[in-house]
Scaffold this motif. Structure first.
Motif, PDB file in Angstrom:
ATOM      1  N   MET A   1       0.849  -1.201   0.000  1.00  0.00           N
ATOM      2  CA  MET A   1       0.000   0.000   0.000  1.00  0.00           C
ATOM      3  C   MET A   1       0.881   1.246   0.000  1.00  0.00           C
ATOM      4  SD  MET A   1      -2.843   1.261   2.792  1.00  0.00           S
ATOM      5  CE  MET A   1      -3.917  -0.124   2.409  1.00  0.00           C
ATOM      6  N   LEU A   2       0.551   2.210  -0.839  1.00  0.00           N
ATOM      7  CA  LEU A   2       1.310   3.451  -0.895  1.00  0.00           C
ATOM      8  C   LEU A   2       0.827   4.413   0.186  1.00  0.00           C
ATOM      9  CD1 LEU A   2       1.440   4.096  -4.744  1.00  0.00           C
ATOM     10  CD2 LEU A   2       3.047   2.841  -3.314  1.00  0.00           C
ATOM     11  N   THR A   3       1.769   5.159   0.753  1.00  0.00           N
ATOM     12  CA  THR A   3       1.431   6.137   1.781  1.00  0.00           C
ATOM     13  C   THR A   3       1.900   7.513   1.354  1.00  0.00           C
ATOM     14  OG1 THR A   3       3.510   5.699   2.967  1.00  0.00           O
ATOM     15  CG2 THR A   3       1.549   4.449   3.641  1.00  0.00           C
ATOM     16  N   LEU A   4       1.155   8.548   1.773  1.00  0.00           N
ATOM     17  CA  LEU A   4       1.488   9.931   1.439  1.00  0.00           C
ATOM     18  C   LEU A   4       2.229  10.572   2.600  1.00  0.00           C
ATOM     19  CD1 LEU A   4       1.203  12.439  -0.411  1.00  0.00           C
ATOM     20  CD2 LEU A   4      -0.979  12.895   0.741  1.00  0.00           C
ATOM     21  N   ASN A   5       3.347  11.234   2.287  1.00  0.00           N
ATOM     22  CA  ASN A   5       4.152  11.929   3.287  1.00  0.00           C
ATOM     23  C   ASN A   5       4.344  13.372   2.826  1.00  0.00           C
ATOM     24  OD1 ASN A   5       6.141  12.939   5.012  1.00  0.00           O
ATOM     25  ND2 ASN A   5       7.315  11.033   5.045  1.00  0.00           N
ATOM     26  N   THR A   6       3.934  14.326   3.651  1.00  0.00           N
ATOM     27  CA  THR A   6       4.120  15.751   3.330  1.00  0.00           C
ATOM     28  C   THR A   6       5.165  16.399   4.236  1.00  0.00           C
ATOM     29  OG1 THR A   6       2.282  16.384   4.788  1.00  0.00           O
ATOM     30  CG2 THR A   6       1.764  15.976   2.465  1.00  0.00           C
ATOM     31  N   HIS A   7       5.976  15.584   4.877  1.00  0.00           N
ATOM     32  CA  HIS A   7       7.015  16.108   5.784  1.00  0.00           C
ATOM     33  C   HIS A   7       8.360  15.434   5.504  1.00  0.00           C
ATOM     34  CE1 HIS A   7       3.894  18.117   8.160  1.00  0.00           C
ATOM     35  NE2 HIS A   7       3.210  16.988   8.079  1.00  0.00           N
ATOM     36  N   ALA A  52       9.673   2.133   2.271  1.00  0.00           N
ATOM     37  CA  ALA A  52      10.654   3.189   2.535  1.00  0.00           C
ATOM     38  C   ALA A  52      11.120   3.895   1.273  1.00  0.00           C
ATOM     39  CB  ALA A  52      11.863   2.590   3.259  1.00  0.00           C
ATOM     40  N   LYS A  53      10.584   3.505   0.122  1.00  0.00           N
ATOM     41  CA  LYS A  53      11.039   4.048  -1.156  1.00  0.00           C
ATOM     42  C   LYS A  53      10.084   5.122  -1.665  1.00  0.00           C
ATOM     43  CE  LYS A  53      12.368   2.625  -5.836  1.00  0.00           C
ATOM     44  NZ  LYS A  53      12.520   1.463  -6.761  1.00  0.00           N
ATOM     45  N   ALA A  54      10.617   6.313  -1.959  1.00  0.00           N
ATOM     46  CA  ALA A  54       9.819   7.378  -2.560  1.00  0.00           C
ATOM     47  C   ALA A  54       9.594   7.037  -4.032  1.00  0.00           C
ATOM     48  CB  ALA A  54      10.535   8.712  -2.436  1.00  0.00           C
ATOM     49  N   VAL A  55       8.319   7.073  -4.483  1.00  0.00           N
ATOM     50  CA  VAL A  55       8.019   6.641  -5.848  1.00  0.00           C
ATOM     51  C   VAL A  55       7.318   7.711  -6.687  1.00  0.00           C
ATOM     52  CG1 VAL A  55       7.959   4.207  -5.217  1.00  0.00           C
ATOM     53  CG2 VAL A  55       5.841   5.556  -5.134  1.00  0.00           C
ATOM     54  N   ALA A  56       6.791   8.758  -6.062  1.00  0.00           N
ATOM     55  CA  ALA A  56       6.144   9.822  -6.836  1.00  0.00           C
ATOM     56  C   ALA A  56       6.075  11.081  -5.984  1.00  0.00           C
ATOM     57  CB  ALA A  56       4.747   9.410  -7.286  1.00  0.00           C
TER      58      ALA A  56
END
Length: 289
Positions: A1-7, A52-56
């Motif tokens: 599942m992808l998670t959104l991080n704004t920090h 742990a990998k940024a994908v977009a």
């Protein structure tokens, strides 16, 4: 599942993953810029992670824009990227919908710049392509009375920041209080273009291309001299013209045309203010994100 991080910038591991994605996508990292203290709360990456990998990512950049004596709040979207193996899954659409829902009603205008591969993509979200003007100023010659700042030197970085703080008195449209963005360019793509003119105490961010000086911005006090004086001092002998990458206050004697921008086209979100509709303005090059 992808998670959104704004920090992502505040957390070392997330920032490292974000920088790994920018390095793979654009060939640069924000790490030196961040560690030097130039990060800002006005830059908000919206980053999707697969573990742990940024994908977009798409970043929201809050900007104060001054023209006609008034300050407006603009939002520019930038650092748009998707990991190659995750493309075609609608991740950027997901990010864009989130950003528009949260920010489109909190600014006077929302804009972005797109390359030729994405010209048909952004209208789906309500963005309209805008024409921008081009400005070419004749110069008698160049004098070369300047020195290139060493952006690895703390002293030269302070010169750049001090000059930036004085603004561009020759620009009719300025993005203000964005020293961090200017320093990002100074540490990356414009590192060799930071020219200091001691006689005028002026910073000219410009690249020399044979007999043309491509001027990205000029920062100095209003009493430092005329624009022609400062650019002659910054240009090399034999220079015959300067291409200005900002909207000049005075256009007399300049060759004014339409900017060719297939690889850096300006889009504005419908419903906000739009001074670009007549094609007479140019958004400052050093304010692109």
């Amino acid at each position: 599942m992808l998670t959104l991080n704004t920090h992502v910038m505040a957390d070392g591991a997330s920032r490292a993953a974000f920088n790994a994605l920018t390095l793979r996508t654009f060939g640069f990292s924000f790490e030196e810029w961040y560690r030097a203290g130039y990060g800002s709360a006005n830059n908000i990456p919206y980053t999707l992670f697969d573990g742990a990998k940024a994908v977009a990512n798409v970043s929201v950049n809050l900007m104060d824009v001054v023209y006609a004596g008034k300050k407006r709040r603009y939002i520019q979207l930038g650092t748009v990227m998707t990991e190659e193996s995750f493309r075609g899954r609608g991740l950027y659409s997901r990010l864009m919908q989130t950003v528009l829902a949260q920010w489109s009603q909190r600014c006077d205008a929302m804009l972005l710049f797109a390359n030729r591969c994405a010209l048909d993509f952004y209208p789906r979200f309500g963005f309209e392509r805008q024409k921008q003007a081009s400005f070419r100023m004749p110069l008698d010659t160049g004098e070369g009375f300047c020195r290139r700042l060493d952006m690895d030197s703390p002293g030269d970085r302070q010169i750049a920041l001090r000059c930036y703080g004085q603004g561009n008195p020759f620009s009719a449209l300025q993005v203000v209080d964005q020293a961090g963005l200017m320093m990002f360019y100074a540490l990356t793509t414009r590192k060799e273009d930071m020219l200091y003119v001691p006689s005028c105490d002026a910073l000219v961010v410009a690249g020399q291309e044979e007999n043309l000086l491509r001027v990205y911005d000029v920062f100095c006090a209003p009493e430092s001299g005329t624009l022609a004086q400062i650019l002659r001092a910054a240009a090399q002998p034999g220079t015959r013209a300067a291409e200005l990458m900002f909207t000049p206050v005075e256009r007399g004697g300049m060759d004014v045309g339409t900017l060719e921008d297939e690889d850096d086209a300006l889009f504005l979100l419908r419903g906000g203010e739009n001074i670009f509709r007549g094609g007479e303005w140019l958004f400052p090059a050093l304010a692109h994100t």
